[in-house]
Design an enzyme around this catalytic site. Structure first.
Site, short mmCIF file in Angstrom:
data_model
loop_
_atom_site.label_atom_id
_atom_site.label_comp_id
_atom_site.label_asym_id
_atom_site.label_seq_id
_atom_site.Cartn_x
_atom_site.Cartn_y
_atom_site.Cartn_z
N ASN A 1 -9.76 1.12 -4.16
CA ASN A 1 -10.33 0.24 -2.80
C ASN A 1 -11.37 1.09 -2.29
OD1 ASN A 1 -10.43 -2.30 -1.31
ND2 ASN A 1 -8.85 -1.58 -0.13
N GLU A 2 -12.43 0.48 -2.06
CA GLU A 2 -13.62 1.06 -1.17
C GLU A 2 -13.76 2.52 -1.29
OE1 GLU A 2 -11.88 0.26 3.05
OE2 GLU A 2 -12.01 -1.79 2.76
N TRP B 1 -8.03 -14.09 4.02
CA TRP B 1 -7.16 -12.72 4.41
C TRP B 1 -6.29 -13.46 5.58
CZ3 TRP B 1 -5.79 -9.31 1.39
CH2 TRP B 1 -5.43 -8.06 1.92
N GLU C 1 -10.65 -11.10 -0.10
CA GLU C 1 -10.26 -10.93 1.36
C GLU C 1 -11.02 -11.98 2.32
OE1 GLU C 1 -9.80 -6.75 2.52
OE2 GLU C 1 -9.03 -6.28 0.68
N LYS D 1 0.89 -1.20 0.12
CA LYS D 1 -0.04 0.01 0.11
C LYS D 1 0.92 1.21 0.05
CE LYS D 1 -3.69 -2.58 2.38
NZ LYS D 1 -4.12 -2.86 3.68
C1 XIL Z 1 -6.06 -4.45 6.61
C2 XIL Z 1 -4.81 -5.33 7.15
O1 XIL Z 1 -5.11 -6.75 7.49
C3 XIL Z 1 -4.20 -4.89 8.14
O2 XIL Z 1 -3.15 -5.53 8.51
C4 XIL Z 1 -3.59 -3.35 7.72
O3 XIL Z 1 -3.03 -2.69 8.84
C5 XIL Z 1 -5.07 -2.80 7.46
O4 XIL Z 1 -5.62 -3.01 6.35
N1 XIL Z 1 -10.03 -4.00 3.50
C6 XIL Z 1 -8.76 -4.08 2.86
C7 XIL Z 1 -7.74 -4.27 3.69
O5 XIL Z 1 -8.91 -3.63 1.61
O6 XIL Z 1 -6.37 -3.72 2.89
C8 XIL Z 1 -7.92 -4.67 4.80
O7 XIL Z 1 -6.33 -4.78 5.54
C9 XIL Z 1 -8.82 -4.99 5.38
C10 XIL Z 1 -10.10 -4.35 5.07
#
Ligand code: XIL
Length: 459
Positions: free
Chosen positions: A263-264, A418, A371, A182
């Site tokens: 994302n999101e 995930w 995930e 990221k």
């Molecule tokens: C989470 C990870 O699992 C953590 O370790 C990180 O610190 C924060 O992000 N949606 C997503 C992921 O798209 O990137 C997120 O992952 C969980 C929610």
């Protein structure tokens, strides 16, 4: 004298019965009385019930030549157990094997002969027991022939020879970085790239023939502080985002097969576009712009839009597919959609999953369950991982995998879990819930029923 009299009466009755029967026999087939309709068997409750089968029996029916047995997963008999849609049985019982544990089955039977088929018996329901045996150890990636099985990793876990490494290589054919690919990690300060973690993950995958799904280029949560607090012009901001996307895709060209570009971007409440620094500085079409930047940097990489609650929040689902429709209408390069699938043991339903999945298929998109984890304690009502929840989790995973597996091969990409072990899950570290067991392996690397559910979904 008395005995003699009784004996005579008996002979008389038998004699007249015999005469009567003979009278009705004309010696000519055309006059045979119509046979009484074939009766239905009376089905008994199942016996010898175990974790993978039971014995089912019924009464003999006069004039039956054999019987037809139905076993289904629902009492409307729409979903039959393989081989048990009208299975022909000559005995008055059947030993049924190879069923799933802790599952409801519905049985009915009818009698048949060369002339007719009886009505069905009553329906009996039986539930197989919970199994105590070891879970099957078939590797997920071996059982999955039409899509990849992925897992989210952290660079520090990829030590050759560790238990983690052994399971990862055995079970999984794709990886996503849980957080180290990221932007806040790769470009923590303006213009200074730190590739160390991302490289470690990509190098490991390349060395072991594992696919890499890139996650995620643009996510409001992982924008580095310098970008969030950007003081330059909007054009300069956009150029920073473009530079970043270009640098990442150029570095991993040919090594990372796909990226979550955005994302999101959609709000949970009303499906509107989420407010973020990206939206503020680049405008409402920031999503389209980011896909364009990515495609320019790498013409071959697969580009995904990724989000959560896609199956359960229908307002959000509609908004996400509207967003995708807009992208496709404007020829913005998008190849696929990711449903995060942070779900729970009792939700979403198969129908909810199917509705959302169909929308991706209709649009000719690749679909990534990106995930997956399945919470068993969303209401915080348990303090130990009960066998009832383990089974519910297994069944939910089976439903998820089976629904995914049923889509056309061209729409499949991967199901990514995930994390590997329960105690590695972000749900524990980020959501402060120690009593959660959302993954396929327990904290001691033991295979859980959830893993078996994944395998069964592939059957
Ligand atoms: C989470 C990870 O699992 C953590 O370790 C990180 O610190 C924060 O992000 N949606 C997503 C992921 O798209 O990137 C997120 O992952 C969980 C929610």
């Amino acid at each position: 004298m008395k005995i003699n009299f009784k004996f005579k009466i008996c002979i008389l009755i038998i004699g007249s019965l015999f005469a009567l029967t003979n009278c009705t026999d004309p010696g000519d087939d055309s006059n045979i009385a119509k046979p009484i309709a074939l009766g239905s068997p009376i089905i008994n409750q199942a016996t010898d019930v175990n974790s993978n089968g039971f014995k089912i029996s019924w009464t003999r029916v006069y004039n039956a030549e054999n019987y037809e047995l139905d076993i289904a997963l629902n009492n409307t008999f729409e979903s039959y157990v393989t081989g048990y849609q009208g299975k022909s049985v000559t005995n008055m019982y059947e030993e049924v094997n190879g069923l799933n544990e802790s599952t409801n089955y519905f049985c009915r039977v009818r009698a048949i002969n060369s002339n007719e088929t009886s009505k069905n018996s009553a329906i009996i329901q039986t539930t197989t027991l919970e199994g105590n045996g070891p879970e099957p150890t078939t590797a997920l990636k071996d059982a999955s022939t039409t899509f990849m099985v992925g897992m989210a990793v952290k660079a520090q876990q990829l030590t050759n020879g560790s238990k983690y490494d052994e399971i990862l290589k055995k079970e999984f054919s794709s990886i996503s970085a849980e957080y180290e690919m990221k932007m806040n990690i790769i470009e923590p300060t303006k213009g200074n790239y730190d590739w160390s973690k991302a490289d470690a993950i990509v190098d490991y995958a390349v060395a072991n023939g594992i696919n890499v799904h890139g996650h995620a280029l643009v996510w409001h949560e992982s924008a580095p502080d310098w970008l969030k607090n950007y003081t330059g012009t909007n054009d300069e901001f956009e150029q920073e985002v473009k530079n970043y996307i270009t640098a990442v895709l150029t570095r991993y060209k040919g090594k990372v097969a796909s990226w979550d570009v955005v994302n999101e971007a959609i709000n949970d409440t009303d499906g509107s576009l989420r407010n973020s620094v990206y939206r503020e500085k680049m405008g409402d079409d920031f999503v389209a712009k980011c896909f364009e930047f990515a495609r320019e940097a790498d013409p071959d990489v697969l580009l995904f839009y990724n989000d959560y609650s896609v199956t359960t929040n229908t307002t959000k689902q509609t908004a996400i597919f509207n967003l995708i429709d807009d992208l496709q209408t404007n020829n913005t390069p998008i190849d696929g959609v990711g449903f995060q699938m942070h779900i729970q043991y009792n939700s979403p339903s198969i129908d909810q999953i199917k509705t959302a999945v169909d929308k991706a298929v209709e649009r000719d998109l690749k679909l990534h369950f990106s995930e997956l984890d399945v919470r068993v304690n969303p209401d915080k009502d348990i303090t130990t991982f009960t066998s009832e929840r383990a089974i519910a989790q297994k069944n939910k995973i089976k439903e998820v995998v089976a629904t995914y597996n049923a889509i056309p091969a061209k729409n499949k990409y991967a199901i990514t879990v995930w994390g590997m072990k329960d105690n590695d899950s972000w749900l524990i570290s980020h959501h402060n819930n120690a009593n959660e067991w959302p993954l396929l392996f327990d904290s001691n690397f033991e295979i859980k029923k959830a893993h078996t559910g994944f395998l069964q979904g592939l059957d």
